[in-house]
Motif scaffolding. Structure first.
Motif, PDB file in Angstrom:
ATOM      1  N   ALA A  47       0.835  -1.200   0.000  1.00 36.76           N
ATOM      2  CA  ALA A  47       0.000   0.000   0.000  1.00 36.76           C
ATOM      3  C   ALA A  47       0.877   1.260   0.000  1.00 36.76           C
ATOM      4  O   ALA A  47       1.956   1.262   0.603  1.00 36.76           O
ATOM      5  N   PRO A  48       0.459   2.324  -0.688  1.00 37.98           N
ATOM      6  CA  PRO A  48      -0.833   2.490  -1.372  1.00 37.98           C
ATOM      7  C   PRO A  48      -0.806   2.151  -2.847  1.00 37.98           C
ATOM      8  O   PRO A  48      -1.741   2.493  -3.570  1.00 37.98           O
ATOM      9  N   PHE A  51      -2.893  -3.152  -2.711  1.00 41.91           N
ATOM     10  CA  PHE A  51      -3.241  -3.774  -1.437  1.00 41.91           C
ATOM     11  C   PHE A  51      -4.689  -4.255  -1.466  1.00 41.91           C
ATOM     12  O   PHE A  51      -5.462  -3.909  -2.363  1.00 41.91           O
ATOM     13  N   ASP A  53      -8.198  -4.304   0.646  1.00 43.73           N
ATOM     14  CA  ASP A  53      -8.926  -3.601   1.702  1.00 43.73           C
ATOM     15  C   ASP A  53     -10.351  -4.127   1.726  1.00 43.73           C
ATOM     16  O   ASP A  53     -11.102  -3.937   0.765  1.00 43.73           O
ATOM     17  N   ALA A  54     -10.707  -4.809   2.820  1.00 42.16           N
ATOM     18  CA  ALA A  54     -12.048  -5.402   2.960  1.00 42.16           C
ATOM     19  C   ALA A  54     -12.372  -6.301   1.759  1.00 42.16           C
ATOM     20  O   ALA A  54     -13.487  -6.294   1.233  1.00 42.16           O
ATOM     21  N   LYS A  58      -7.151  -2.686  -4.300  1.00 46.50           N
ATOM     22  CA  LYS A  58      -7.116  -1.236  -4.463  1.00 46.50           C
ATOM     23  C   LYS A  58      -5.684  -0.749  -4.655  1.00 46.50           C
ATOM     24  O   LYS A  58      -4.731  -1.486  -4.450  1.00 46.50           O
ATOM     25  N   ASN A 177       3.511  -5.803   5.332  1.00 46.91           N
ATOM     26  CA  ASN A 177       2.446  -5.826   6.337  1.00 46.91           C
ATOM     27  C   ASN A 177       2.887  -6.555   7.600  1.00 46.91           C
ATOM     28  O   ASN A 177       2.532  -6.177   8.723  1.00 46.91           O
ATOM     29  N   GLN A 204      -3.114   5.800   7.664  1.00 45.84           N
ATOM     30  CA  GLN A 204      -4.179   4.804   7.796  1.00 45.84           C
ATOM     31  C   GLN A 204      -4.277   4.210   9.195  1.00 45.84           C
ATOM     32  O   GLN A 204      -5.342   3.730   9.591  1.00 45.84           O
ATOM     33  N   ARG A 205      -3.183   4.236   9.958  1.00 46.44           N
ATOM     34  CA  ARG A 205      -3.160   3.543  11.246  1.00 46.44           C
ATOM     35  C   ARG A 205      -3.568   4.416  12.432  1.00 46.44           C
ATOM     36  O   ARG A 205      -3.214   4.131  13.569  1.00 46.44           O
TER      37      ARG A 205
END
Length: 275
Positions: A47-48, A51, A53-54, A58, A177, A204-205
């Protein structure tokens, strides 16, 4: 009888030669257009750029190749692998090009064809928020630092470590990650990665991490990767032209702003790498 057999054999030979030449003439770009599919290899833990995501794929790579596929009139078929398997798989012909992207280095341009840059790739340090033991890059001396296995970031961290008062304990990870997870639990005190990547992670964190500035790495850039053979030339030329077109009409800057929160002034062609 013998004459007819010789003429028949010659005709078959000519047909096979014509078919072989036609197959060779149909390069990777032509084949992708004919099939309606362009196969793109990548790692989905970067990312970005790339990656999950859910459950959704993306990143800047996804947006860029979606636009490229639309312009080409083809569907993008993603082939996802750990990073240390991506380049060997490119050479094995498992896909047409690598999204990556990868840091443009002397070793890589000697072996592969790199695209025009799509973002800056200078390496910096990510630390846990509030860690006052690291206020500048040199403070990682003697400490355990995570980095991606088989990456340009690893090479730069090792080079930088050699300049410090005490060498860094380098811990290599198949996925960044996993390195971030170990940073969160304290197994490493920092992670070395390209500035766009760690800036995104810190954002993001929710305040768990902080970027240590300035970047310690040399000024470098990210590009997509292909092979140098003639069959891939038209495809890589097309990708270069797409990058330049997106720079000129502002689409690349919009993607950079969307995924990094900033834009980068990148050269229109592959620069002489810093390392």
């Amino acid at each position: 009888m013998l004459k007819r057999q010789l003429m028949k054999a010659a005709a078959i030979g000519a047909l096979l030669l014509t078919s072989s030449l036609a197959a060779h003439a149909e390069d990777v770009l032509a084949k992708a257009k004919a099939a309606g599919v362009l196969k793109v290899g990548t790692e989905t833990a970067f990312a970005p750029f790339d990656f999950i995501d859910a459950g959704e794929h993306k990143g800047l790579n996804v947006d860029f190749f979606e636009a490229l596929g639309k312009d080409l009139g083809v569907k993008i078929e993603w082939v996802e692998l750990p990073w240390d398997s991506v380049l060997p798989s490119l050479e094995a012909g498992k896909f047409d090009v690598v999204a990556g992207p990868a840091t443009i280095t002397k070793a890589r341009i000697a072996r592969y064809r790199m695209s025009a840059p799509v973002a800056e790739a200078s390496v910096a340090i990510l630390k846990k928020a509030g860690d006052t033991s690291i206020t500048k890059p040199a403070d990682i001396a003697g400490k355990a630092v995570g980095v991606g296995k088989a990456t340009a970031q690893l090479a730069q961290l090792q080079e930088y470590s050699a300049t410090l008062s005490e060498k860094v304990t380098v811990r290599e990870y198949v996925s960044f990650n996993d390195a971030y997870a170990d940073l969160a639990t304290g197994r490493v005190v920092a992670v070395a990665n390209s500035l766009p990547n760690i800036a995104f992670v810190a954002k993001q964190r929710n305040g768990a991490f902080e970027v240590v500035t300035p970047a310690f790495g040399k000024k470098t850039y990210f590009g997509f990767i292909g092979t140098k053979d003639d069959d891939h030339k038209a495809l890589l030329d097309y990708i270069d032209n797409e990058i330049i077109a997106m720079k000129k009409d502002g689409r690349l800057a919009k993607l950079q702003e969307k995924w990094f929160g900033t834009t980068f002034d990148t050269p229109d062609s592959v620069p002489d790498p810093a390392f």
